[in-house]
Design an enzyme around this catalytic site. Sequence first.
Site, mmCIF file in Angstrom:
data_model
loop_
_atom_site.group_PDB
_atom_site.id
_atom_site.type_symbol
_atom_site.label_atom_id
_atom_site.label_comp_id
_atom_site.label_asym_id
_atom_site.label_seq_id
_atom_site.Cartn_x
_atom_site.Cartn_y
_atom_site.Cartn_z
ATOM 1 N N LEU A 11 -23.059 71.721 55.748
ATOM 2 C CA LEU A 11 -22.951 72.588 56.923
ATOM 3 C C LEU A 11 -22.029 73.785 56.673
ATOM 4 O O LEU A 11 -21.782 74.581 57.571
ATOM 5 C CB LEU A 11 -22.430 71.786 58.130
ATOM 6 N N ASP A 35 -22.888 65.905 55.696
ATOM 7 C CA ASP A 35 -21.566 66.500 55.904
ATOM 8 C C ASP A 35 -20.706 65.460 56.593
ATOM 9 O O ASP A 35 -21.207 64.429 57.058
ATOM 10 C CB ASP A 35 -21.677 67.776 56.751
ATOM 11 N N ARG A 37 -19.245 66.122 59.303
ATOM 12 C CA ARG A 37 -19.414 66.397 60.744
ATOM 13 C C ARG A 37 -20.895 66.522 61.048
ATOM 14 O O ARG A 37 -21.705 66.771 60.143
ATOM 15 C CB ARG A 37 -18.660 67.668 61.144
ATOM 16 N N TYR A 140 -6.094 74.571 44.628
ATOM 17 C CA TYR A 140 -7.548 74.790 44.545
ATOM 18 C C TYR A 140 -7.966 74.960 43.081
ATOM 19 O O TYR A 140 -8.901 74.309 42.600
ATOM 20 C CB TYR A 140 -7.907 76.030 45.356
ATOM 21 N N LYS A 144 -10.320 72.763 40.571
ATOM 22 C CA LYS A 144 -11.543 73.346 39.988
ATOM 23 C C LYS A 144 -11.565 73.148 38.467
ATOM 24 O O LYS A 144 -12.601 72.803 37.896
ATOM 25 C CB LYS A 144 -11.674 74.823 40.362
HETATM 26 N N1 NAD Z 1 -17.617 80.308 49.628
HETATM 27 C C1 NAD Z 1 -17.098 80.819 48.526
HETATM 28 O O1 NAD Z 1 -16.755 82.025 48.488
HETATM 29 C C2 NAD Z 1 -16.942 79.960 47.286
HETATM 30 C C3 NAD Z 1 -16.565 80.582 46.080
HETATM 31 C C4 NAD Z 1 -16.390 79.801 44.951
HETATM 32 C C5 NAD Z 1 -16.645 78.435 44.999
HETATM 33 N N2 NAD Z 1 -17.014 77.851 46.177
HETATM 34 C C6 NAD Z 1 -17.214 76.404 46.195
HETATM 35 O O2 NAD Z 1 -18.474 76.054 46.750
HETATM 36 C C7 NAD Z 1 -18.364 74.814 47.461
HETATM 37 C C8 NAD Z 1 -18.840 74.997 48.887
HETATM 38 O O3 NAD Z 1 -18.124 76.070 49.471
HETATM 39 P P1 NAD Z 1 -18.400 76.587 50.959
HETATM 40 O O4 NAD Z 1 -17.972 78.000 50.975
HETATM 41 O O5 NAD Z 1 -19.744 76.228 51.403
HETATM 42 O O6 NAD Z 1 -17.285 75.731 51.745
HETATM 43 P P2 NAD Z 1 -17.118 75.529 53.322
HETATM 44 O O7 NAD Z 1 -15.668 75.292 53.583
HETATM 45 O O8 NAD Z 1 -17.830 76.591 54.068
HETATM 46 O O9 NAD Z 1 -17.920 74.164 53.565
HETATM 47 C C9 NAD Z 1 -17.456 72.929 53.067
HETATM 48 C C10 NAD Z 1 -18.130 71.830 53.866
HETATM 49 O O10 NAD Z 1 -17.629 70.573 53.376
HETATM 50 C C11 NAD Z 1 -17.444 69.705 54.495
HETATM 51 N N3 NAD Z 1 -16.461 68.678 54.126
HETATM 52 C C12 NAD Z 1 -15.125 68.786 54.057
HETATM 53 N N4 NAD Z 1 -14.575 67.615 53.677
HETATM 54 C C13 NAD Z 1 -15.615 66.757 53.498
HETATM 55 C C14 NAD Z 1 -15.706 65.389 53.093
HETATM 56 N N5 NAD Z 1 -14.619 64.662 52.811
HETATM 57 N N6 NAD Z 1 -16.932 64.843 53.000
HETATM 58 C C15 NAD Z 1 -18.044 65.557 53.274
HETATM 59 N N7 NAD Z 1 -18.016 66.837 53.686
HETATM 60 C C16 NAD Z 1 -16.817 67.427 53.782
HETATM 61 C C17 NAD Z 1 -16.994 70.613 55.627
HETATM 62 O O11 NAD Z 1 -17.264 70.014 56.893
HETATM 63 C C18 NAD Z 1 -17.823 71.878 55.372
HETATM 64 O O12 NAD Z 1 -19.029 71.866 56.110
HETATM 65 C C19 NAD Z 1 -16.889 74.392 47.320
HETATM 66 O O13 NAD Z 1 -16.753 73.530 46.219
HETATM 67 C C20 NAD Z 1 -16.180 75.690 47.035
HETATM 68 O O14 NAD Z 1 -14.977 75.487 46.337
HETATM 69 C C21 NAD Z 1 -17.168 78.591 47.323
#
Ligand code: NAD
Length: 323
Positions: A11, A35, A37, A140, A144
């Site tokens: 989500l 997710d 939630r 973070y 990673k």
């Molecule tokens: N968005 C960016 O700019 C970006 C850049 C580099 C890497 N990433 C990586 O991509 C991945 C996804 O990023 P995103 O931007 O979609 O993050 P986000 O924060 O938008 O979404 C993360 C989701 O994980 C869910 N979540 C949190 N804890 C949880 C748990 N214990 N079990 C199950 N679900 C859980 C949250 O409810 C949320 O919906 C991450 O690993 C992030 O580090 C994102």
Amino acid sequence: MKTKILVTGALGQIGSELVPALRAVYGEDQVVASDIRMPPRGTEGPFELVDTTNLRQLTEVARRNGVGTIYHLAALLSAVAESKPQVAWDVNMGGLYRVLEVARESRCAVFHPSSIGAFGPGTPRDLTPQDTVQRPTTMYGVTKVAGELLCDYYHHRFGVDTRGVRFPGLISYGAPPGGGTTDYAVEIFYEALRHEHYTCFLEPDTRLDMMYMPDAVKAAIDVMEADPARLVHRNAFNVTAMNFTPEELAAAIRKHLPGFRIDYQVDPMRQAIADSWPSSLDDSAARAEWGWSPAYNLDAMVADMLENLGNKLRQPEIRTRRT
Ligand SMILES: NC(=O)c1ccc[n+]([C@@H]2O[C@H](COP(=O)([O-])OP(=O)(O)OC[C@H]3O[C@@H](n4cnc5c(N)ncnc54)[C@H](O)[C@@H]3O)[C@@H](O)[C@H]2O)c1
């Protein structure tokens, strides 16, 4: 034969766009979103409530659905992780470890996104190489780098098909960003369209790599579809599409909204994180090993964001001028 795809953290900013894209490629019923939630009422397609730190729940959902591939997106992002480092370790490392254990037991492939946050102040800042110093100074980043190593370990030691990319900051008009250092590059569009004014939490000349979400979704699918025989690297590939500063992004927005103004109120924590990251990545390994090539540069992204976000915010009177 296990063919289904499980997406954790579905989500969030990436998952909310990756899930429909995966369903368009592999079929609606083949992709199980999950997710911690519940999805908004009316959301379509298979969904499971899964906390990735709960091994029993993960195992049960993967077995019951016949999952063959896990896109593991659940994580805490950079700024949130820095304010809650202990929780970030539990979720980012604990969740990944359990996903990899399920993958080992059930013979699943795993996509795990890394980040430009996996680099640190000791890394070459410009055209950061694929293989280089990785000594991040944030929780973070620590999760990673450790995640990249753990994914490679599960590949070498247990034969799990793990693959990943190091995403830069991602820009999209769907789900809001989840608390990262590059969130300004999304917020700026909302504020530009609503108020023609944005107060930025990073300094005007902070240069970071960025990518528009359609390219990020394409990268996640393409790297998992790549011929394994061509892969020299796995966890994780540098990928990028553009790099800019807040000042340059504001100038690109001003081409469409000439009255747009930006000022600055710097958040020291997020500025320090941004200062520890590269300003441009060398993504030649991804280009050579699986044909990575982004479609959107800065001007194309800005035009598309303003048009689509403008529609979303129900402001059809805002006309974007394509450049
Ligand atoms: N968005 C960016 O700019 C970006 C850049 C580099 C890497 N990433 C990586 O991509 C991945 C996804 O990023 P995103 O931007 O979609 O993050 P986000 O924060 O938008 O979404 C993360 C989701 O994980 C869910 N979540 C949190 N804890 C949880 C748990 N214990 N079990 C199950 N679900 C859980 C949250 O409810 C949320 O919906 C991450 O690993 C992030 O580090 C994102």
